[in-house]
Design a protein around this motif. Structure first.
Motif, short mmCIF file in Angstrom:
data_model
loop_
_atom_site.label_atom_id
_atom_site.label_comp_id
_atom_site.label_asym_id
_atom_site.label_seq_id
_atom_site.Cartn_x
_atom_site.Cartn_y
_atom_site.Cartn_z
N SER A 11 2.95 -10.85 2.68
CA SER A 11 3.70 -11.21 1.47
C SER A 11 2.74 -11.74 0.41
O SER A 11 1.57 -12.05 0.70
CB SER A 11 4.73 -12.29 1.79
OG SER A 11 4.09 -13.52 2.07
N ALA A 52 4.56 -5.68 -7.61
CA ALA A 52 6.03 -5.74 -7.54
C ALA A 52 6.43 -6.93 -6.68
O ALA A 52 5.69 -7.32 -5.76
CB ALA A 52 6.56 -4.44 -6.95
N GLU A 54 8.41 -7.48 -4.20
CA GLU A 54 8.48 -7.27 -2.76
C GLU A 54 7.68 -6.03 -2.39
O GLU A 54 7.67 -5.03 -3.11
CB GLU A 54 9.93 -7.07 -2.32
CG GLU A 54 10.84 -8.26 -2.60
CD GLU A 54 10.45 -9.51 -1.83
OE1 GLU A 54 9.96 -9.40 -0.69
OE2 GLU A 54 10.62 -10.61 -2.40
N ALA A 55 7.04 -6.11 -1.24
CA ALA A 55 6.29 -4.95 -0.75
C ALA A 55 7.25 -3.83 -0.39
O ALA A 55 8.35 -4.09 0.12
CB ALA A 55 5.49 -5.35 0.49
N PRO A 56 6.86 -2.59 -0.63
CA PRO A 56 7.68 -1.48 -0.16
C PRO A 56 7.82 -1.55 1.36
O PRO A 56 6.97 -2.13 2.05
CB PRO A 56 6.88 -0.24 -0.57
CG PRO A 56 5.99 -0.71 -1.67
CD PRO A 56 5.68 -2.14 -1.35
N GLU A 57 8.88 -0.98 1.87
CA GLU A 57 9.14 -0.99 3.31
C GLU A 57 7.90 -0.55 4.10
O GLU A 57 7.30 0.48 3.80
CB GLU A 57 10.31 -0.05 3.63
CG GLU A 57 10.69 -0.02 5.09
CD GLU A 57 11.37 -1.29 5.55
OE1 GLU A 57 11.19 -1.64 6.73
OE2 GLU A 57 12.05 -1.95 4.74
N HIS A 59 4.92 -1.86 4.16
CA HIS A 59 3.64 -2.06 3.49
C HIS A 59 3.17 -3.52 3.62
O HIS A 59 3.95 -4.42 3.84
CB HIS A 59 3.75 -1.71 2.01
CG HIS A 59 3.80 -0.25 1.74
ND1 HIS A 59 4.82 0.57 2.17
CD2 HIS A 59 2.95 0.56 1.08
CE1 HIS A 59 4.61 1.81 1.79
NE2 HIS A 59 3.46 1.83 1.12
N SER A 93 -3.42 -4.74 -3.87
CA SER A 93 -2.58 -3.54 -3.81
C SER A 93 -1.73 -3.55 -2.55
O SER A 93 -2.08 -4.18 -1.55
CB SER A 93 -3.44 -2.27 -3.82
OG SER A 93 -4.31 -2.26 -2.70
N TYR A 94 -0.61 -2.86 -2.63
CA TYR A 94 0.20 -2.63 -1.44
C TYR A 94 -0.38 -1.42 -0.71
O TYR A 94 -0.86 -0.49 -1.33
CB TYR A 94 1.65 -2.34 -1.82
CG TYR A 94 2.39 -3.56 -2.32
CD1 TYR A 94 2.55 -4.68 -1.50
CD2 TYR A 94 2.96 -3.60 -3.58
CE1 TYR A 94 3.23 -5.79 -1.95
CE2 TYR A 94 3.65 -4.70 -4.04
CZ TYR A 94 3.79 -5.81 -3.21
OH TYR A 94 4.47 -6.91 -3.64
N LYS A 96 0.13 0.92 3.19
CA LYS A 96 0.86 1.13 4.43
C LYS A 96 -0.15 1.23 5.56
O LYS A 96 -0.98 2.15 5.58
CB LYS A 96 1.70 2.39 4.35
CG LYS A 96 2.64 2.54 5.53
CD LYS A 96 3.69 3.60 5.27
CE LYS A 96 4.69 3.57 6.42
NZ LYS A 96 5.83 4.42 6.13
#
Length: 99
Positions: A11, A52, A54-57, A59, A93-94, A96
């Motif tokens: 987070s 953003a 919240e992190a993308p799912e 990530h 950066s986010y 995955k």
């Protein structure tokens, strides 16, 4: 004297905490960096805040920090001399994670 490190977190708040802890390690090894700590953390926190909310799912957040300071005088003895160069850099950066 320079530093460079990369951290990962789940987070934005965790990323900020991990960056602060890692910078404390830098200062413990290179005390001169106590002088640019506030600038480095402010910079890292600012780029983390640009992401953003919240992190993308699935990530995580990756943060890379690096910088340096230079000062006049004997670099092995006196860290109290005025700085004559400084740089702080951070990116976030986010990503995955690869399973």
């Amino acid at each position: 004297m320079s530093y460079s490190f990369n951290v990962k977190a789940a987070s934005k708040d965790e990323a900020k905490a991990v960056v602060a802890a890692e910078f404390d390690k830098v200062v413990s090894q290179q005390p001169i960096h106590a002088r640019d700590k506030a600038a480095a953390l402010a910079n890292a926190n600012a780029v983390i805040d640009l992401l953003a909310p919240e992190a993308p799912e699935g990530h995580m957040i990756a943060v890379a920090c690096n910088g340096y300071v230079g000062w006049r005088g004997d670099t092995t003895a006196d860290y109290s001399n005025p700085l004559n160069s400084a740089s702080v850099s951070a990116n976030a950066s986010y990503f995955k994670p690869v399973a």
